[in-house]
Design a protein around this motif. Sequence first.
Motif, PDB file in Angstrom:
ATOM      1  N   LEU A   1      26.486  -3.335  -4.284  1.00 37.84           N
ATOM      2  CA  LEU A   1      26.421  -4.432  -2.858  1.00 37.84           C
ATOM      3  C   LEU A   1      24.890  -4.351  -3.152  1.00 37.84           C
ATOM      4  O   LEU A   1      24.044  -3.067  -2.869  1.00 37.84           O
ATOM      5  CB  LEU A   1      27.246  -4.042  -2.598  1.00 37.84           C
ATOM      6  CG  LEU A   1      28.651  -4.221  -1.712  1.00 37.84           C
ATOM      7  CD1 LEU A   1      29.061  -4.103  -1.049  1.00 37.84           C
ATOM      8  CD2 LEU A   1      28.675  -5.679  -1.725  1.00 37.84           C
ATOM      9  N   MET A   2      24.267  -5.448  -2.422  1.00 42.74           N
ATOM     10  CA  MET A   2      22.572  -5.475  -2.200  1.00 42.74           C
ATOM     11  C   MET A   2      22.370  -6.642  -1.006  1.00 42.74           C
ATOM     12  O   MET A   2      22.752  -7.103  -0.499  1.00 42.74           O
ATOM     13  CB  MET A   2      21.804  -6.210  -3.116  1.00 42.74           C
ATOM     14  CG  MET A   2      22.124  -6.213  -4.996  1.00 42.74           C
ATOM     15  SD  MET A   2      21.981  -6.959  -6.129  1.00 42.74           S
ATOM     16  CE  MET A   2      22.317  -8.633  -5.557  1.00 42.74           C
ATOM     17  N   THR A   3      21.653  -5.467  -0.276  1.00 41.97           N
ATOM     18  CA  THR A   3      20.898  -6.232   1.001  1.00 41.97           C
ATOM     19  C   THR A   3      19.518  -5.616   1.632  1.00 41.97           C
ATOM     20  O   THR A   3      19.540  -4.212   0.784  1.00 41.97           O
ATOM     21  CB  THR A   3      22.306  -5.456   2.406  1.00 41.97           C
ATOM     22  OG1 THR A   3      21.935  -5.422   3.568  1.00 41.97           O
ATOM     23  CG2 THR A   3      22.052  -3.212   1.834  1.00 41.97           C
ATOM     24  N   ALA A   4      19.786  -6.666   2.196  1.00 42.69           N
ATOM     25  CA  ALA A   4      18.049  -6.478   2.795  1.00 42.69           C
ATOM     26  C   ALA A   4      17.991  -5.457   4.418  1.00 42.69           C
ATOM     27  O   ALA A   4      16.833  -4.989   4.649  1.00 42.69           O
ATOM     28  CB  ALA A   4      17.380  -7.705   3.562  1.00 42.69           C
ATOM     29  N   HIS A   5      18.632  -4.902   4.342  1.00 46.09           N
ATOM     30  CA  HIS A   5      19.439  -3.945   5.502  1.00 46.09           C
ATOM     31  C   HIS A   5      19.620  -3.257   5.700  1.00 46.09           C
ATOM     32  O   HIS A   5      21.130  -2.696   6.260  1.00 46.09           O
ATOM     33  CB  HIS A   5      20.029  -5.118   6.893  1.00 46.09           C
ATOM     34  CG  HIS A   5      19.735  -5.807   7.304  1.00 46.09           C
ATOM     35  ND1 HIS A   5      18.219  -6.073   7.336  1.00 46.09           N
ATOM     36  CD2 HIS A   5      19.708  -8.010   6.656  1.00 46.09           C
ATOM     37  CE1 HIS A   5      17.942  -7.775   7.939  1.00 46.09           C
ATOM     38  NE2 HIS A   5      18.987  -8.211   7.239  1.00 46.09           N
ATOM     39  N   TYR A   6      19.002  -2.034   4.474  1.00 42.87           N
ATOM     40  CA  TYR A   6      19.984  -0.876   4.211  1.00 42.87           C
ATOM     41  C   TYR A   6      19.567   0.323   5.379  1.00 42.87           C
ATOM     42  O   TYR A   6      19.092   0.837   6.103  1.00 42.87           O
ATOM     43  CB  TYR A   6      19.330  -0.211   2.619  1.00 42.87           C
ATOM     44  CG  TYR A   6      19.404   0.923   2.405  1.00 42.87           C
ATOM     45  CD1 TYR A   6      20.633   1.259   1.578  1.00 42.87           C
ATOM     46  CD2 TYR A   6      18.482   2.151   3.214  1.00 42.87           C
ATOM     47  CE1 TYR A   6      20.631   2.362   1.522  1.00 42.87           C
ATOM     48  CE2 TYR A   6      19.695   3.813   2.466  1.00 42.87           C
ATOM     49  CZ  TYR A   6      20.395   3.335   1.440  1.00 42.87           C
ATOM     50  OH  TYR A   6      21.005   4.658   0.906  1.00 42.87           O
ATOM     51  N   THR A   7      20.187   0.982   5.413  1.00 45.13           N
ATOM     52  CA  THR A   7      20.563   2.544   5.914  1.00 45.13           C
ATOM     53  C   THR A   7      21.386   3.860   4.737  1.00 45.13           C
ATOM     54  O   THR A   7      22.931   3.258   4.630  1.00 45.13           O
ATOM     55  CB  THR A   7      21.304   2.252   7.710  1.00 45.13           C
ATOM     56  OG1 THR A   7      22.923   2.139   7.416  1.00 45.13           O
ATOM     57  CG2 THR A   7      20.725   0.750   7.987  1.00 45.13           C
ATOM     58  N   PRO A   8      21.614   4.605   5.592  1.00 44.87           N
ATOM     59  CA  PRO A   8      22.536   5.308   4.829  1.00 44.87           C
ATOM     60  C   PRO A   8      23.873   5.202   5.402  1.00 44.87           C
ATOM     61  O   PRO A   8      24.529   5.253   3.950  1.00 44.87           O
ATOM     62  CB  PRO A   8      22.020   6.687   5.119  1.00 44.87           C
ATOM     63  CG  PRO A   8      20.096   6.405   5.354  1.00 44.87           C
ATOM     64  CD  PRO A   8      20.523   4.897   6.058  1.00 44.87           C
ATOM     65  N   GLU A   9      24.310   5.036   6.712  1.00 49.07           N
ATOM     66  CA  GLU A   9      25.263   4.761   7.153  1.00 49.07           C
ATOM     67  C   GLU A   9      26.028   3.820   6.476  1.00 49.07           C
ATOM     68  O   GLU A   9      27.814   3.243   6.178  1.00 49.07           O
ATOM     69  CB  GLU A   9      25.164   4.973   8.511  1.00 49.07           C
ATOM     70  CG  GLU A   9      24.616   5.870   9.651  1.00 49.07           C
ATOM     71  CD  GLU A   9      23.425   6.518   9.443  1.00 49.07           C
ATOM     72  OE1 GLU A   9      23.277   7.223   9.340  1.00 49.07           O
ATOM     73  OE2 GLU A   9      22.971   5.328   8.879  1.00 49.07           O
ATOM     74  N   THR A  10      25.619   2.909   7.152  1.00 47.46           N
ATOM     75  CA  THR A  10      26.006   1.115   5.606  1.00 47.46           C
ATOM     76  C   THR A  10      26.145   1.639   4.412  1.00 47.46           C
ATOM     77  O   THR A  10      27.073   1.051   3.696  1.00 47.46           O
ATOM     78  CB  THR A  10      25.290   0.278   5.845  1.00 47.46           C
ATOM     79  OG1 THR A  10      24.165   0.412   5.793  1.00 47.46           O
ATOM     80  CG2 THR A  10      25.321  -0.631   7.495  1.00 47.46           C
ATOM     81  N   ALA A  11      25.674   2.190   3.466  1.00 48.04           N
ATOM     82  CA  ALA A  11      25.508   2.125   2.441  1.00 48.04           C
ATOM     83  C   ALA A  11      26.542   3.077   2.292  1.00 48.04           C
ATOM     84  O   ALA A  11      28.131   2.819   1.424  1.00 48.04           O
ATOM     85  CB  ALA A  11      24.514   3.307   1.513  1.00 48.04           C
ATOM     86  N   VAL A  12      26.826   4.477   2.848  1.00 49.24           N
ATOM     87  CA  VAL A  12      28.494   5.554   2.875  1.00 49.24           C
ATOM     88  C   VAL A  12      29.320   4.941   2.922  1.00 49.24           C
ATOM     89  O   VAL A  12      30.388   4.795   2.858  1.00 49.24           O
ATOM     90  CB  VAL A  12      28.103   6.657   3.477  1.00 49.24           C
ATOM     91  CG1 VAL A  12      29.174   7.307   3.420  1.00 49.24           C
ATOM     92  CG2 VAL A  12      26.976   7.783   2.783  1.00 49.24           C
TER      93      VAL A  12
END
Length: 450
Positions: free
Chosen positions: A81-92
């Motif tokens: 997945l790719m996003t312009a609004h990355y955070t470690p929480e959303t990644a996990v």
Amino acid sequence: MAEALSIVIIDDNPGSLELLSVALAHSEAAVYTAANPVEGLELVRKHRPRLVVTDLVMPEMSGLEVLKEVVSFDSSIDVILMTAHYTPETAVAAIRQGAADYLQKPVKIGLLRERVASLIESANLRKRVHASSGAGAQDLEFEGLQAKSDPMWNLFAMIQRVAPHYRSVLIQGPTGAGKDLIATALHRRSHVLGKFVVLNCSAVVETLFESELFGHVRGAFTGADRDKTGLFELATGGTLFLDEIGDMPLATQAKLLRAIQNQEILPVGSLNPHKVNVRIVAATHRDLRAAIASGNFREDLYYRLSMVELTVPPLKDRPEDIPLLARHFVRKFSGEFSKPIEGLTQRALLVLQRYGWPGNVRELEHVIGRACMLSDGTMVDIDNLPESLIHTEARLNSSEESSSLLEDQERQLITDTLRAVKGNQSEAARRLGIGRDALRYKIKRYELPG
């Protein structure tokens, strides 16, 4: 990307779509592109690719919805997945739902190629593991950990996926199962530049916990004759491993929670807080939920630490790893003791495989170390093993008839259950009250149709 593969890229931005397709172009790769998720899923169903790369925010359907559809269609397909609004929480959170990786846009081409190559290398390694007889130990290793069993390789796959993104991880498992090695693997795969710093919480005097973690200034208490750097500050830019976190006092737990939340510490006796940047890996053999219920562990700290939860299975639940680990330890100790020991006899291996290993891998290591020390020949035999293992084997032999009856009953129960659910292993495991990996092991053991 050495092996032939197909890739589907889904992005509603034409410029991004073109850039990604060029970046992943390869002489042995077929790259298919789609400007909307509906067309992308049609390509997935048509070509059954090895990899799907998709944007997170798109019209008609989000990247998470695409992920759900792909996993439902074929769970072996890796999805990035790719996003312009990355955070470690959303990644996990995305990885928990089945994503293989989660990258920030604009995606760095070098990083994308590196992650794709890593995923494919990992998939190829798992194929070799399943095809291996266990003799090629160099092919059955992940960050120094030796394993052949599905539960361990599932754990390794999760480590590889979450390592670049996590802020905190909780590792659970019995004593001696290798939680410290899992923590080390997480640190290495995270590619952070800082140190890997360890604190064994069960070995610290309660009154010194705060000083160990956060440091102190000169004169903060009797005996503090100089400033001391705490482990949080020592680990900044890297990883702090809190082993046996369940033994940490409640008062320290509250201060630890604040430090993790704010990424800020206050040394004992100081009025000046220090900013830190630390990843936290905590491990325990205790049931923390039971400790919460009894008032011995803070619930808010548990949820902060368990952003990612990893469970290391006991050795008795992965018997196919025992010969591999035993041979690994024989090589290790034959070198340490300068003895020409080449391996283990079949009857010694049989005794090892039938033992329950309450001390897990650590106990196995000690047993093999003792055996290598006592051995005068080129092979470790049952005469070199502790009497406790031999007595266990004798008891097993005396009860062989009853064990055979129980195995027959278990084989029939699994057969009947699989027939009732028309071969659906997930449903069969649920009805039998065991894990899916355990069911697969039993299907293989009893040579039942999968």
